[in-house]
Design an enzyme around this catalytic site. Structure first.
Site: not given
Length: 336
Positions: A11, A212
């Site tokens: 992430d 992201d």
């Protein structure tokens, strides 16, 4: 020690790495066994007054001399637990090296975790550019022995990486791109953010969309999304459908027959990223396919579905992204 194999989600929008641990008060279901700190001789709790605890964003110390963390994500998912250190070992892609071990990595021992996490993963690997993120811990521990991943080739596209000052919520971990326009079936729509035009900071003006790997859907501001949606609906001459009740996606189509979804191009500074229908549409039911680009909230976000089948390099030294599309062979039905 002894070793225990685990899998976690990468992430780029998270700082602290964490995994679910045994004796947790609440854990989401996972396929692999829970990590048991009591059985590891290399596991160590981080104290409240230690310099390692100060690396963590907003640590707390409810328990005596135990540094604790709490992370919350935009979709409502969360994790809380103890801050600890452990040895992390990774398989090597080099035939000369069996594996790579990094001792004393600061991470979260998750005791209370829930949300949209997959049962195939045990937690999150934080790759944001913060002091507590795994990537910067790795950089500090491998000084003089740098491992560099290079995305190269004739089809590589590069675009500037924009970093920002902390916002009113204290967030400074995100990687930003400069989003200029989007094309739908050859029709280009210019992206202009009125909120950024009054800024005197060049980076504030340029960095207008987060990239992201931990967010599924692409989010665009409402004023721009409405223009994009109108252009898309005009292009697709297929029967509209409502999304299933368990998923909230506004633009869906019946896919009993072959649907001609247009390719979409995201125009970033110096890089025109053409994405396939598989990057922007998802089959959510047997005969329903929906657009995975939606109206955003506080931030515009370029999500992980749009990044599938791309090698993406994050150059934190030269502040640039490199995009390399990879080949995918299959029918459109297979893609969706």
């Amino acid at each position: 020690m002894p070793p225990m194999k685990t899998y976690a989600s990468l992430d780029t929008g998270s700082d602290l790495t964490w995994v679910q641990c045994k004796l947790c008060t609440h854990c989401y279901k996972q396929i692999l066994p829970l990590f048991d700190p009591q059985k590891s001789s290399t596991y160590k709790i981080i104290g409240c007054q230690s310099k390692e605890c100060k690396l963590v964003s907003k640590p707390t110390c409810v328990k005596k001399n135990v540094c604790e963390y709490e992370v919350q994500y935009g979709d409502g998912s969360y994790s809380t637990g103890d801050v600890a250190s452990e040895t992390f070992t990774f398989d090597s892609t080099s035939k000369k090296v069996d594996n790579i071990s990094i001792p004393h990595v600061i991470f979260g021992s998750g005791h209370n975790n829930d949300g949209t996490f997959s049962n195939c993963t045990t937690g999150i690997v934080g790759l944001a550019d913060t002091k507590s993120s795994f990537i910067n811990q790795l950089d500090n521990k491998l000084k003089g022995n740098s491992l560099i991943a290079v995305v190269s080739g004739p089809n590589v596209l590069t675009t500037p990486m924009i970093r920002k000052k902390p916002d009113i919520f204290g967030n400074d971990m995100f990687y930003f791109l400069n989003f200029e326009s989007i094309s739908v079936g050859g029709k280009k729509l210019e992206f202009k953010s009125s909120q950024l035009m009054n800024s005197s900071d060049t980076n504030e003006v340029l960095g207008n969309i987060i990239i992201d790997s931990g967010t599924t859907l692409t989010f665009l501001p409402e004023y721009f999304y409405n223009k994009f949606e109108s252009s898309l609906v005009e292009t697709i001459k297929e029967k509209r459908r409502k999304s299933p009740p368990y998923i909230d996606l506004p633009i869906c189509y019946e896919t009993k027959s072959v649907v001609e979804f247009p390719n979409i191009v995201f125009h970033f500074t110096d890089a025109d990223i053409e994405v396939l229908p598989m990057n922007t549409f998802s089959k959510v039911d047997e005969d329903v396919t929906c657009l995975t680009i939606v109206k955003g909230g506080r931030y515009s976000i370029y999500e992980n579905l749009a990044q599938m089948n791309f090698l993406i390099g994050y150059d934190l030294v030269n502040h640039k992204f490199s995009f390399l599309p990879t080949l995918f062979f299959g029918k459109q039905d297979d893609i969706l």
